[in-house]
Design an enzyme around this catalytic site. Structure first.
Site, PDB file in Angstrom:
ATOM      1  N   SER A 145     116.991 -43.949 -17.582  1.00  0.00           N
ATOM      2  CA  SER A 145     117.020 -43.781 -16.132  1.00  0.00           C
ATOM      3  C   SER A 145     117.330 -45.120 -15.478  1.00  0.00           C
ATOM      4  O   SER A 145     116.632 -46.104 -15.728  1.00  0.00           O
ATOM      5  CB  SER A 145     115.674 -43.258 -15.620  1.00  0.00           C
ATOM      6  OG  SER A 145     115.387 -41.984 -16.144  1.00  0.00           O
ATOM      7  N   ALA A 204     118.845 -45.530  -8.751  1.00  0.00           N
ATOM      8  CA  ALA A 204     119.939 -45.092  -7.887  1.00  0.00           C
ATOM      9  C   ALA A 204     121.292 -45.119  -8.592  1.00  0.00           C
ATOM     10  O   ALA A 204     122.255 -44.526  -8.114  1.00  0.00           O
ATOM     11  CB  ALA A 204     119.993 -45.974  -6.643  1.00  0.00           C
ATOM     12  N   GLY A 234     121.941 -43.818 -11.538  1.00  0.00           N
ATOM     13  CA  GLY A 234     122.162 -42.668 -12.390  1.00  0.00           C
ATOM     14  C   GLY A 234     121.441 -42.759 -13.722  1.00  0.00           C
ATOM     15  O   GLY A 234     120.414 -43.431 -13.852  1.00  0.00           O
ATOM     16  N   ASP A 257     110.037 -38.109 -14.688  1.00  0.00           N
ATOM     17  CA  ASP A 257     109.420 -37.027 -15.453  1.00  0.00           C
ATOM     18  C   ASP A 257     110.184 -35.721 -15.240  1.00  0.00           C
ATOM     19  O   ASP A 257     110.370 -34.936 -16.174  1.00  0.00           O
ATOM     20  CB  ASP A 257     107.964 -36.856 -15.038  1.00  0.00           C
ATOM     21  CG  ASP A 257     107.186 -38.165 -15.119  1.00  0.00           C
ATOM     22  OD1 ASP A 257     107.446 -38.937 -16.064  1.00  0.00           O
ATOM     23  OD2 ASP A 257     106.357 -38.412 -14.224  1.00  0.00           O
TER      24      ASP A 257
END
Length: 315
Positions: free
Chosen positions: A220, A223, A225, A252
């Site tokens: 992750s 912002a 992606g 999560d």
């Protein structure tokens, strides 16, 4: 069925306050109580997606009983592991300007018997599981090698396992070849021991995690992606987000989206991105339902923009 394991769950109390002034009496304008923990959030997101989940978690005292009741009210099946200590209670202070101050308690210390009971409960509950998702920090009483042992036992039972943790627990578990690990940018940088400035830096770090043992890495990048790096290729996924309301539990939700879509390949990455993007546009820790998803806003490509600077580089 997706089985989640949350070794250090919590009862989360959130107070909305106009502002936070040290040393003063602060009057809350709102209050909510939620079951907390990364694995708990994955179960909540899986349930919101309309899939079956079982949440394994050690629970003790009045806070533990309330966590079980709250999960039951949300239709989530709980496999509790009774412990003598009380489940930790965390406090979040949400100011009107969006600043969030969190106070996380250390949690109870598990005994050797409770440690074995937790492992045995996972074993018994995993017979019908397509995936086991192990998430979050370890409580006192569980050594950093505990996740590694759990991964090894899951593989012996023939069950795929996803791991979302950090630090020594992540490093030690990599040697047991978890099927997927889900670090964020900071956790990637911590494992490889160097800063991340571009998406290409994140790709290289994910590749190093694979060299250390991870079968696949779902990273992750906030912002910027998400990345999926596996033995079948590397993909980059992003989504249009109109307005961010809360990023609590977004990672999560992404992991849940990845697993409910099969847990492999670009289609699962697209589901992860869609779930994460939907989660940040919802208030608090609300998990998205299928109606909240916008697959048309998601782009997944094998042409990774390696030179693109990260919006929030990791020093």
């Amino acid at each position: 069925m997706i089985l989640t394991v949350t070794p250090n769950p919590s009862l989360d109390r959130t107070y909305e306050v106009p502002s936070l002034d040290r040393g003063e009496v602060v009057r809350a304008t709102g209050e909510r109580v939620d079951p907390g923990g990364k694995g708990v959030n994955v179960s909540r997101a899986v349930t919101a997606a309309g899939r079956r989940t079982v949440a394994v978690l050690p629970l003790g005292g009045a806070p533990g009983a309330l966590v079980a009741d709250l999960l039951d009210a949300q239709g989530i099946e709980v496999a509790p592991v009774p412990i003598t200590g009380a489940t930790r209670s965390n406090i979040a202070l949400a100011e009107a300007d969006g600043v969030l101050t969190k106070i996380n308690a250390p949690g109870p210390e598990l005994t050797e018997a409770e440690r074995e009971l937790l492992l045995d409960t996972v074993r018994r509950q995993s017979h019908d599981a397509d995936w086991i998702a192990c998430c979050g920090s370890l409580p006192r009483g569980l050594a950093p090698s505990w996740y590694a042992e759990l991964v090894a036992r899951a593989h012996t039972a023939g069950v795929r396992i996803a791991l979302d943790t950090s630090g020594p627990a992540l490093r030690q578990a990599l040697g047991e070849r978890p099927d997927v690990v889900k670090p964020n940018a900071e956790e990637l940088a911590e494992v490889v021991g160097r800063p991340l400035a571009t998406i290409g830096d994140a790709v290289k770090a994910a590749e190093e995690l694979r060299e250390l043992g991870a079968v696949a890495v779902l990273a992750s990048l906030g912002a910027d992606g998400q990345l999926l790096v596996s033995d079948t290729g590397t993909w980059y996924g992003s989504a249009r987000v109109d307005a961010v309301r809360s990023n609590v539990g977004a990672g999560d939700s992404s992991l849940a989206g990845f697993l409910v879509a099969g847990g492999a390949g670009p289609q699962a990455l697209a589901s992860a991105v869609a779930h994460g993007a939907a989660a940040v546009q919802l208030p608090g820790s609300v998990m998205p339902t299928p109606a909240d998803l916008d697959p048309a806003a998601v782009t997944v490509t094998a042409r990774v923009p390696v030179d693109r600077p990260l919006t929030e580089p990791v020093p």
